[in-house]
Design a protein around this motif. Structure first.
Motif, PDB file in Angstrom:
ATOM      1  N   PRO A   1      -4.477  35.015  15.008  1.00 18.03           N
ATOM      2  CA  PRO A   1      -5.273  35.408  16.188  1.00 18.03           C
ATOM      3  C   PRO A   1      -6.404  36.367  15.867  1.00 18.03           C
ATOM      4  O   PRO A   1      -7.382  36.445  16.620  1.00 18.03           O
ATOM      5  N   ASP A   2      -6.291  37.122  14.763  1.00 26.03           N
ATOM      6  CA  ASP A   2      -7.356  38.070  14.415  1.00 26.03           C
ATOM      7  C   ASP A   2      -8.428  37.436  13.539  1.00 26.03           C
ATOM      8  O   ASP A   2      -9.370  38.112  13.115  1.00 26.03           O
ATOM      9  N   PHE A   3      -8.314  36.133  13.264  1.00 20.01           N
ATOM     10  CA  PHE A   3      -9.287  35.468  12.391  1.00 20.01           C
ATOM     11  C   PHE A   3     -10.572  35.160  13.152  1.00 20.01           C
ATOM     12  O   PHE A   3     -10.539  34.658  14.281  1.00 20.01           O
ATOM     13  N   ARG A   4     -11.716  35.499  12.556  1.00 20.61           N
ATOM     14  CA  ARG A   4     -13.018  35.165  13.132  1.00 20.61           C
ATOM     15  C   ARG A   4     -13.696  34.051  12.339  1.00 20.61           C
ATOM     16  O   ARG A   4     -14.124  33.050  12.899  1.00 20.61           O
ATOM     17  N   SER A   5     -13.800  34.244  11.033  1.00 24.70           N
ATOM     18  CA  SER A   5     -14.363  33.224  10.154  1.00 24.70           C
ATOM     19  C   SER A   5     -14.077  33.642   8.720  1.00 24.70           C
ATOM     20  O   SER A   5     -13.750  34.804   8.449  1.00 24.70           O
ATOM     21  N   GLN A   6     -14.223  32.696   7.799  1.00 21.97           N
ATOM     22  CA  GLN A   6     -14.056  33.025   6.379  1.00 21.97           C
ATOM     23  C   GLN A   6     -15.124  34.005   5.933  1.00 21.97           C
ATOM     24  O   GLN A   6     -14.851  34.943   5.175  1.00 21.97           O
ATOM     25  N   ASN A   7     -16.352  33.803   6.428  1.00 28.37           N
ATOM     26  CA  ASN A   7     -17.429  34.745   6.111  1.00 28.37           C
ATOM     27  C   ASN A   7     -17.087  36.154   6.567  1.00 28.37           C
ATOM     28  O   ASN A   7     -17.287  37.132   5.841  1.00 28.37           O
ATOM     29  N   ALA A   8     -16.574  36.267   7.795  1.00 24.64           N
ATOM     30  CA  ALA A   8     -16.253  37.587   8.334  1.00 24.64           C
ATOM     31  C   ALA A   8     -15.156  38.260   7.529  1.00 24.64           C
ATOM     32  O   ALA A   8     -15.210  39.472   7.285  1.00 24.64           O
ATOM     33  N   SER A   9     -14.147  37.493   7.094  1.00 19.65           N
ATOM     34  CA  SER A   9     -13.065  38.059   6.288  1.00 19.65           C
ATOM     35  C   SER A   9     -13.599  38.613   4.977  1.00 19.65           C
ATOM     36  O   SER A   9     -13.228  39.713   4.549  1.00 19.65           O
ATOM     37  N   ALA A  10     -14.472  37.845   4.317  1.00 13.29           N
ATOM     38  CA  ALA A  10     -15.043  38.302   3.047  1.00 13.29           C
ATOM     39  C   ALA A  10     -15.992  39.478   3.258  1.00 13.29           C
ATOM     40  O   ALA A  10     -15.987  40.437   2.482  1.00 13.29           O
ATOM     41  N   LEU A  11     -16.806  39.418   4.308  1.00 11.87           N
ATOM     42  CA  LEU A  11     -17.758  40.504   4.560  1.00 11.87           C
ATOM     43  C   LEU A  11     -17.052  41.801   4.927  1.00 11.87           C
ATOM     44  O   LEU A  11     -17.510  42.883   4.549  1.00 11.87           O
ATOM     45  N   ASP A  12     -15.939  41.707   5.654  1.00 10.39           N
ATOM     46  CA  ASP A  12     -15.161  42.912   5.960  1.00 10.39           C
ATOM     47  C   ASP A  12     -14.660  43.560   4.679  1.00 10.39           C
ATOM     48  O   ASP A  12     -14.665  44.793   4.545  1.00 10.39           O
ATOM     49  N   ALA A  13     -14.221  42.720   3.727  1.00 10.38           N
ATOM     50  CA  ALA A  13     -13.754  43.245   2.445  1.00 10.38           C
ATOM     51  C   ALA A  13     -14.897  43.910   1.684  1.00 10.38           C
ATOM     52  O   ALA A  13     -14.738  44.999   1.114  1.00 10.38           O
ATOM     53  N   VAL A  14     -16.068  43.269   1.663  1.00  8.44           N
ATOM     54  CA  VAL A  14     -17.231  43.838   0.976  1.00  8.44           C
ATOM     55  C   VAL A  14     -17.634  45.166   1.616  1.00  8.44           C
ATOM     56  O   VAL A  14     -17.894  46.161   0.929  1.00  8.44           O
TER      57      VAL A  14
END
Length: 415
Positions: free
Chosen positions: A161-174
């Motif tokens: 449910p907290d997933f937005r996009s693969q890009n968002a997951s990677a960008l949050d990590a960066v």
């Protein structure tokens, strides 16, 4: 001359630093989980419990570990932040004159799982097929002579449910790692990160980076010769320069040298995209890129878009070398899967799954800090490795062998 700290003392200090803000029972759990991971090299709570060897039935130890694995009082964000603060000074010494920060996606295949939460389709790279499982975004720093330092590892699923996009997951990590690395750090991304939205967000973070472009997606670029597809640039761009690289064979048979043919073009711009996702004839901002093409690594050429101003063949060669350093994070991902049997994780809550991935990352981080410490101490631990076949050249496999014995004394007391 100060006395050299023992492995047990360094483990104590590590737990107290990364878990210093945790509720005391949670800090005790952190200590026990890390010890169990390096002692029995398994993410199964039963194996972690066996490593603890408590004077009670194993099932009671497992239940306590399970409660703590899903505890709401355990602050994952605080542990992640305190770990980054701990390792950040290393990235500013002579071992990392300009650190390469490699970002990678890997998978946990759970093709036979039925009750685990938020399973979704992932690409199993080892078998080259689509299975159910989870994805992990990993961030790791690379310094001189391939020296590595894990920075962050997060589990995510497209079904969560907290997933937005693969890009968002990677960008949050960066974005999480960015404040803890030097401003001149150079970030490297594989072809899965070559989307225009992702690169626009990277530009907003004002970082220097290189990303491998997919040749097959016919991305448009603005070059000095006009707007062209990547495949057209690759075919028309001459590659007159020779660059020799040295890389390690995966099968452990030593080093191999290759000669690549290089070409490059400067003053490249990304196109603007319409709201419908179509490229326009307008350029995005004023940021200029360079495009480097290298042939000789495989059937397809290596096409790298970078924020670096590539003016000479030496500059182009350095960009290729830096990109190849990124492959080290894939070796680290293999180590966490094989060394701790990560793909055997069986937590039945989403919090427990994400926390176990973080714990494996912290166990790997502790080994990395040992490698960054006194060399004699590391060699003494690695020498205890016993193998019937070839000795693995990746140091961390050897460190796992027998290190639990050295840490046993730290488990006698509390947190």
């Amino acid at each position: 001359m100060p006395r050299e700290k023992s492995i047990a003392e360094r483990f104590d200090a590590y737990v107290e630093t990364v878990g210093g803000r945790l509720y005391k029972p949670c800090r005790r759990f952190l200590r026990e989980a890390l010890f169990g991971l390096v002692e029995n090299r398994s993410v199964l709570l039963s194996q972690i419990g066996r490593a603890l060897d408590e004077p009670r039935r194993l099932i009671h130890t497992e239940k306590r570990l399970s409660r703590n694995l899903g505890s709401e009082r355990y602050d994952d964000a605080a542990v992640e932040a305190d770990y980054l603060r701990l390792v950040a000074p290393i990235l500013r010494d002579e071992r990392y004159p300009r650190p390469v920060i490699a970002v990678d996606l890997t998978d946990i295949a759970k093709s036979r799982a039925r009750k685990m939460p938020y399973l979704y389709k992932v690409h199993d790279g080892s078998r080259d097929e689509i299975v159910t499982g989870y994805q992990i975004v990993s961030v790791e720093a690379v310094g001189v002579r391939g020296r590595r330092l894990p920075l962050l590892s997060r589990l995510f699923s497209q079904a969560a449910p907290d997933f937005r996009s693969q890009n968002a997951s990677a960008l949050d990590a960066v974005a999480t790692v960015c404040p803890h690395v030097p401003d001149d750090a150079f970030w490297v991304f594989d072809s899965g990160f070559d989307g225009h939205i992702f690169m626009r967000r990277l530009d907003e973070l004002a970082i220097s980076y290189a990303v491998r472009l997919k040749v097959s997606n016919d991305r448009l670029l603005h070059t000095p010769e006009g707007q062209m597809k990547v495949s057209e640039v690759m075919e028309l761009l001459p590659q007159p320069h020779t660059h020799r690289i040295k890389f390690h064979r995966r099968e452990g048979t030593g080093w191999k040298k290759k000669e690549l043919q290089l070409g490059f073009v400067r003053d490249v711009h990304l196109p603007e995209y319409t709201s419908g996702g179509r490229p326009s004839k307008k350029k995005v901002g004023e940021r200029r890129y360079s495009l480097v093409v290298a042939r000789g690594m495989g059937l397809k050429p290596l096409v790298i878009l970078t924020t670096e101003d590539v003016q000479t063949k030496e500059d182009a060669g350095r960009v290729v070398d830096i990109y190849l350093e990124r492959w080290g994070v894939e070796e680290a991902n293999r180590f966490t899967k094989q060394g701790f049997d990560l793909e055997d994780v069986r937590a039945l809550t989403w919090t427990g799954l994400k926390r176990m991935v973080q714990l494996v990352h912290l166990a790997y981080g502790f080994l990395a800090l040992l490698v960054h410490g006194p060399r004699r101490q590391v060699e003494r631990i690695a020498s205890s490795f016993k193998a019937f076949g070839p000795v693995p050249e990746y140091m961390y496999y050897r460190l796992l062998e027998g290190i639990g014995t050295l840490l046993r004394a730290t488990m006698d007391g509390g947190p």
